[in-house]
Design a protein around this motif. Structure first.
Motif, PDB file in Angstrom:
ATOM      1  N   SER A 361       0.640  -1.181   0.131  1.00 55.24           N
ATOM      2  CA  SER A 361       0.012   0.146  -0.090  1.00 55.24           C
ATOM      3  C   SER A 361       0.854   1.079  -0.017  1.00 55.24           C
ATOM      4  CB  SER A 361      -0.862   0.154   1.182  1.00 55.24           C
ATOM      5  OG  SER A 361      -0.086   0.273   2.344  1.00 55.24           O
ATOM      6  N   PRO A 362       0.360   2.290  -0.303  1.00 57.71           N
ATOM      7  CA  PRO A 362       1.099   3.744  -0.494  1.00 57.71           C
ATOM      8  C   PRO A 362       1.369   3.949   0.984  1.00 57.71           C
ATOM      9  CG  PRO A 362      -0.774   3.876  -1.912  1.00 57.71           C
ATOM     10  CD  PRO A 362      -1.013   2.430  -1.226  1.00 57.71           C
ATOM     11  N   ALA A 363       0.774   3.928   1.881  1.00 56.97           N
ATOM     12  CA  ALA A 363       1.052   3.938   3.116  1.00 56.97           C
ATOM     13  C   ALA A 363       2.278   3.235   3.785  1.00 56.97           C
ATOM     14  CB  ALA A 363       0.032   3.852   4.306  1.00 56.97           C
ATOM     15  N   HIS A 364       2.275   2.043   3.318  1.00 60.35           N
ATOM     16  CA  HIS A 364       3.255   0.918   3.851  1.00 60.35           C
ATOM     17  C   HIS A 364       4.738   1.487   3.076  1.00 60.35           C
ATOM     18  CE1 HIS A 364       0.366  -2.014   5.676  1.00 60.35           C
ATOM     19  NE2 HIS A 364       0.727  -1.225   6.380  1.00 60.35           N
ATOM     20  N   ALA A 365       4.311   1.682   1.865  1.00 57.19           N
ATOM     21  CA  ALA A 365       5.775   2.144   0.860  1.00 57.19           C
ATOM     22  C   ALA A 365       6.346   3.492   1.540  1.00 57.19           C
ATOM     23  CB  ALA A 365       5.068   2.326  -0.487  1.00 57.19           C
ATOM     24  N   MET A 366       5.449   4.306   1.834  1.00 64.73           N
ATOM     25  CA  MET A 366       6.165   5.409   2.628  1.00 64.73           C
ATOM     26  C   MET A 366       6.774   5.213   3.655  1.00 64.73           C
ATOM     27  SD  MET A 366       2.644   7.817   2.040  1.00 64.73           S
ATOM     28  CE  MET A 366       3.372   9.270   2.735  1.00 64.73           C
ATOM     29  N   GLY A 367       6.405   4.469   4.783  1.00 69.80           N
ATOM     30  CA  GLY A 367       7.126   3.856   6.036  1.00 69.80           C
ATOM     31  C   GLY A 367       8.295   3.025   5.335  1.00 69.80           C
ATOM     32  N   ALA A 368       8.322   2.327   4.430  1.00 74.36           N
ATOM     33  CA  ALA A 368       9.557   1.848   4.117  1.00 74.36           C
ATOM     34  C   ALA A 368      10.686   2.614   3.281  1.00 74.36           C
ATOM     35  CB  ALA A 368       9.158   0.634   2.770  1.00 74.36           C
ATOM     36  N   MET A 369      10.055   3.716   2.697  1.00 75.53           N
ATOM     37  CA  MET A 369      11.344   4.608   2.152  1.00 75.53           C
ATOM     38  C   MET A 369      11.802   5.299   3.331  1.00 75.53           C
ATOM     39  SD  MET A 369      11.137   4.515  -0.804  1.00 75.53           S
ATOM     40  CE  MET A 369      12.076   5.448  -1.662  1.00 75.53           C
ATOM     41  N   ALA A 370      11.054   5.538   4.460  1.00 71.72           N
ATOM     42  CA  ALA A 370      11.694   6.138   5.869  1.00 71.72           C
ATOM     43  C   ALA A 370      12.628   5.308   6.477  1.00 71.72           C
ATOM     44  CB  ALA A 370      10.450   6.426   6.779  1.00 71.72           C
ATOM     45  N   VAL A 371      12.399   4.029   6.509  1.00 75.77           N
ATOM     46  CA  VAL A 371      13.256   3.085   6.838  1.00 75.77           C
ATOM     47  C   VAL A 371      14.737   3.114   6.158  1.00 75.77           C
ATOM     48  CG1 VAL A 371      13.963   0.698   7.352  1.00 75.77           C
ATOM     49  CG2 VAL A 371      11.450   1.438   7.975  1.00 75.77           C
ATOM     50  N   ALA A 372      14.495   3.160   4.913  1.00 79.08           N
ATOM     51  CA  ALA A 372      15.804   3.089   4.077  1.00 79.08           C
ATOM     52  C   ALA A 372      16.663   4.293   4.469  1.00 79.08           C
ATOM     53  CB  ALA A 372      15.232   3.314   2.646  1.00 79.08           C
ATOM     54  N   SER A 373      15.834   5.648   4.567  1.00 78.84           N
ATOM     55  CA  SER A 373      16.464   6.899   4.785  1.00 78.84           C
ATOM     56  C   SER A 373      17.124   6.645   6.088  1.00 78.84           C
ATOM     57  CB  SER A 373      15.308   7.973   4.767  1.00 78.84           C
ATOM     58  OG  SER A 373      16.239   9.119   4.837  1.00 78.84           O
ATOM     59  N   VAL A 374      16.459   6.276   7.283  1.00 83.36           N
ATOM     60  CA  VAL A 374      17.194   6.306   8.455  1.00 83.36           C
ATOM     61  C   VAL A 374      18.537   5.153   8.390  1.00 83.36           C
ATOM     62  CG1 VAL A 374      16.909   5.275  10.957  1.00 83.36           C
ATOM     63  CG2 VAL A 374      15.107   6.858   9.779  1.00 83.36           C
ATOM     64  N   VAL A 375      18.323   4.033   7.647  1.00 86.78           N
ATOM     65  CA  VAL A 375      19.211   3.229   7.557  1.00 86.78           C
ATOM     66  C   VAL A 375      20.573   3.817   7.052  1.00 86.78           C
ATOM     67  CG1 VAL A 375      20.328   0.978   6.486  1.00 86.78           C
ATOM     68  CG2 VAL A 375      17.995   1.252   7.778  1.00 86.78           C
ATOM     69  N   VAL A 376      20.493   4.662   5.847  1.00 84.79           N
ATOM     70  CA  VAL A 376      21.642   5.348   5.205  1.00 84.79           C
ATOM     71  C   VAL A 376      22.048   6.403   6.018  1.00 84.79           C
ATOM     72  CG1 VAL A 376      22.098   6.847   3.352  1.00 84.79           C
ATOM     73  CG2 VAL A 376      20.452   4.864   2.887  1.00 84.79           C
ATOM     74  N   THR A 377      21.420   7.061   6.836  1.00 83.49           N
ATOM     75  CA  THR A 377      21.818   8.004   7.614  1.00 83.49           C
ATOM     76  C   THR A 377      22.697   7.458   8.689  1.00 83.49           C
ATOM     77  OG1 THR A 377      20.146   9.785   7.398  1.00 83.49           O
ATOM     78  CG2 THR A 377      21.030   9.775   9.426  1.00 83.49           C
ATOM     79  N   ALA A 378      22.278   6.327   9.349  1.00 86.83           N
ATOM     80  CA  ALA A 378      23.041   5.582  10.319  1.00 86.83           C
ATOM     81  C   ALA A 378      24.366   5.153   9.693  1.00 86.83           C
ATOM     82  CB  ALA A 378      22.149   4.671  11.051  1.00 86.83           C
ATOM     83  N   ALA A 379      24.247   4.530   8.612  1.00 85.88           N
ATOM     84  CA  ALA A 379      25.566   4.155   7.967  1.00 85.88           C
ATOM     85  C   ALA A 379      26.569   4.927   7.675  1.00 85.88           C
ATOM     86  CB  ALA A 379      25.158   3.266   6.850  1.00 85.88           C
ATOM     87  N   ASN A 380      25.932   6.274   7.407  1.00 86.50           N
ATOM     88  CA  ASN A 380      26.996   7.186   7.034  1.00 86.50           C
ATOM     89  C   ASN A 380      27.450   8.301   7.984  1.00 86.50           C
ATOM     90  OD1 ASN A 380      28.124   8.816   4.484  1.00 86.50           O
ATOM     91  ND2 ASN A 380      26.606  10.389   5.092  1.00 86.50           N
ATOM     92  N   THR A 381      27.067   7.860   9.441  1.00 86.99           N
ATOM     93  CA  THR A 381      27.326   8.730  10.351  1.00 86.99           C
ATOM     94  C   THR A 381      29.107   8.542  10.546  1.00 86.99           C
ATOM     95  OG1 THR A 381      25.174   8.694  11.426  1.00 86.99           O
ATOM     96  CG2 THR A 381      27.101   9.187  13.015  1.00 86.99           C
ATOM     97  N   PRO A 382      29.449   7.592  10.493  1.00 85.51           N
ATOM     98  CA  PRO A 382      30.969   7.363  10.824  1.00 85.51           C
ATOM     99  C   PRO A 382      31.620   8.133   9.826  1.00 85.51           C
ATOM    100  CG  PRO A 382      30.126   5.259  10.941  1.00 85.51           C
ATOM    101  CD  PRO A 382      28.976   6.232  10.557  1.00 85.51           C
ATOM    102  N   GLY A 383      31.578   8.389   8.554  1.00 82.58           N
ATOM    103  CA  GLY A 383      31.853   9.004   7.166  1.00 82.58           C
ATOM    104  C   GLY A 383      31.825  10.445   7.759  1.00 82.58           C
ATOM    105  N   LEU A 384      30.540  10.970   8.433  1.00 78.38           N
ATOM    106  CA  LEU A 384      30.501  12.457   8.495  1.00 78.38           C
ATOM    107  C   LEU A 384      31.207  12.908   9.709  1.00 78.38           C
ATOM    108  CD1 LEU A 384      26.737  13.231   8.447  1.00 78.38           C
ATOM    109  CD2 LEU A 384      28.426  14.094   6.939  1.00 78.38           C
ATOM    110  N   ARG A 385      32.031  12.149  10.430  1.00 75.56           N
ATOM    111  CA  ARG A 385      32.667  12.512  11.792  1.00 75.56           C
ATOM    112  C   ARG A 385      33.983  13.143  11.023  1.00 75.56           C
ATOM    113  NH1 ARG A 385      31.260   7.493  14.468  1.00 75.56           N
ATOM    114  NH2 ARG A 385      29.367   7.900  15.695  1.00 75.56           N
ATOM    115  N   ARG A 386      34.360  12.595  10.062  1.00 71.83           N
ATOM    116  CA  ARG A 386      35.540  13.119   9.334  1.00 71.83           C
ATOM    117  C   ARG A 386      35.543  14.483   9.114  1.00 71.83           C
ATOM    118  NH1 ARG A 386      34.933   8.468   5.577  1.00 71.83           N
ATOM    119  NH2 ARG A 386      35.427   6.582   6.639  1.00 71.83           N
ATOM    120  N   SER A 387      34.483  15.266   8.752  1.00 69.38           N
ATOM    121  CA  SER A 387      34.439  16.441   8.248  1.00 69.38           C
ATOM    122  C   SER A 387      33.747  17.425   9.525  1.00 69.38           C
ATOM    123  CB  SER A 387      33.573  16.861   7.291  1.00 69.38           C
ATOM    124  OG  SER A 387      32.174  16.258   7.556  1.00 69.38           O
TER     125      SER A 387
END
Length: 401
Positions: A361-387
């Motif tokens: 459903s569109p609602a569940h798809a929107m939630g799934a996109m949010a999960v993906a965004s949070v995962v990318v943000t978390a995975a990228n956090t160590p790299g951001l510390r360099r700047s």
């Protein structure tokens, strides 16, 4: 802390702000005109969507070859080219009997020129405003974009009740011409920041490779591109999620949240605290949409859209870091790469969101996109510390000379 009053007391900034507002009106008017004509000629929703929103795909290709022009051409000259290209293209769009294929070719002209000089405006802004005021200036220009998009599309829709699409093109061309004159008379001529030597294509490829290959700047681009793009993928599902007026409420709430975030972070948050808010704002951008996995009522989703969009303001301190970690001679290209990548990831996010919504459903798809965004943000956090800015040493902790 600088204020909006101080910012607007700078004549050159007022020129840039007014141009930003008028350009957004021109973009809205010409986009509605081209979309209307294309749909009448072809009856194709796909071609109509490409006519209105497909221009950034042209910028993507051109930016890979010509982006170094942002630093190798004198800034005022570059901005004048950015105004002249759409003025000419919109003027030609108003020619009676133009086939829709020819209209697509004309559509490409301003996007190619914009790809060449897409970072120039932000370099000029940084030169014009006092040190420490760039984020405030950027937030003011972002507010202009958000507000004028709403006004422009609203006025354009009303204008079509009395004017033909051809008339709208003429209005857009006149607006672009006025911006051209405003830039020529209102901005001081400055030298190009780059060295001006060498092949533009070769320089573009070399600098893009260096920026994306750096362990310091690459995580900055990832943080500004990917989580945003995935959340835009959720926003792209507003229409299938909320038929009729609900989708309009969602778009309005998202725009209001984004404008509030830019206003608060740009005007009221001190520099040091802005940088510390990058992580929380990145999470705020996506986490509220996780509620969509529970399929809440539309009224809750409107609140979710408003709160989440405040998180877009994280891009302001991230851009500060990008300036701090790139050479002044390539600031234009660095910002141009950011703008192009942002548009690409927004398109990618919308595509992914649409594909996910075909399975759930569109609602569940929107939630799934949010999960993906949070995962990318978390995975990228160590790299951001360099700047991250280095903490200042106290007097007793500083090494003695």
């Amino acid at each position: 802390m600088p204020t909006y009053r101080e910012l607007f007391s700078i004549p050159e900034f007022r020129v840039l702000f007014v141009n930003r507002c008028v350009v957004m009106l021109s973009v809205a008017a010409s986009g509605l005109a081209l979309g209307t004509i294309t749909y009448r000629a072809t009856g194709s929703p796909v071609l109509t969507a490409l006519a209105m929103f497909g221009g950034p795909l042209v910028s993507l290709v051109a930016s890979q070859l010509l982006l170094a022009s942002s630093d190798s051409v004198r800034p005022r000259t570059a901005l004048m080219w950015q105004m002249a290209a759409p003025a000419v293209a919109n003027g030609l769009q108003a020619v009676p009997g133009m086939p829709w294929q020819g209209r697509f070719a004309l559509l490409a002209i301003p996007y190619v020129v914009n790809a060449m000089f897409s970072g120039t405006q932000w370099v000029v802004v940084r030169d014009v405003v006092p040190e420490g005021s760039f984020v405030l200036a950027r937030s003011a220009l972002n507010l202009a974009v958000g507000g004028m998009q709403v006004v422009g599309y609203g006025l354009g829709g009303l204008a079509l009740l009395w004017l033909s699409p051809r008339d709208l093109f003429l209005v857009a061309a006149l607006a672009d011409a006025a911006c051209l004159v405003n830039v020529r008379l209102g901005l001081r001529d400055r030298p190009a920041r780059g060295r001006g030597a060498g092949n533009v294509v070769r320089c573009t490829v070399r600098v893009n490779r260096a920026l994306l290959g750096s362990a310091v700047t690459r995580p900055l681009y990832v943080a500004m591109w990917v989580p945003n793009g995935l959340v835009v993928g959720a926003e792209a599902l507003y229409v299938p999620y909320g038929h009729g007026p609900v989708a309009g409420y969602l778009f309005a709430a998202a725009a209001a949240g984004m404008m509030l975030g830019d206003l608060v972070v740009g005007r009221f948050v001190p520099h040091r605290l802005r940088d510390r808010l990058i992580g929380p704002l990145r999470i705020t951008l996506a986490a509220p949409y996780l509620l969509l996995l529970l399929a809440p009522p539309p009224a809750v989703t409107v609140v979710v859209a408003f709160v989440a969009s405040v998180g877009y303001a994280a891009s302001l301190p991230l851009q500060e870091r990008l300036f701090a970690h790139t050479d002044a001679a390539v600031h234009g290209q660095a910002m141009g790469l950011y703008g192009t990548g942002l548009m690409v990831w927004q398109a990618v996010g919308a595509l992914i969101g649409g594909l996910v919504a075909t399975a759930v459903s569109p609602a569940h798809a929107m939630g799934a996109m949010a999960v993906a965004s949070v995962v990318v943000t978390a995975a990228n956090t160590p790299g951001l510390r360099r700047s991250a800015p280095q903490p200042e040493l106290s007097a007793s902790a500083r090494p003695s000379s």
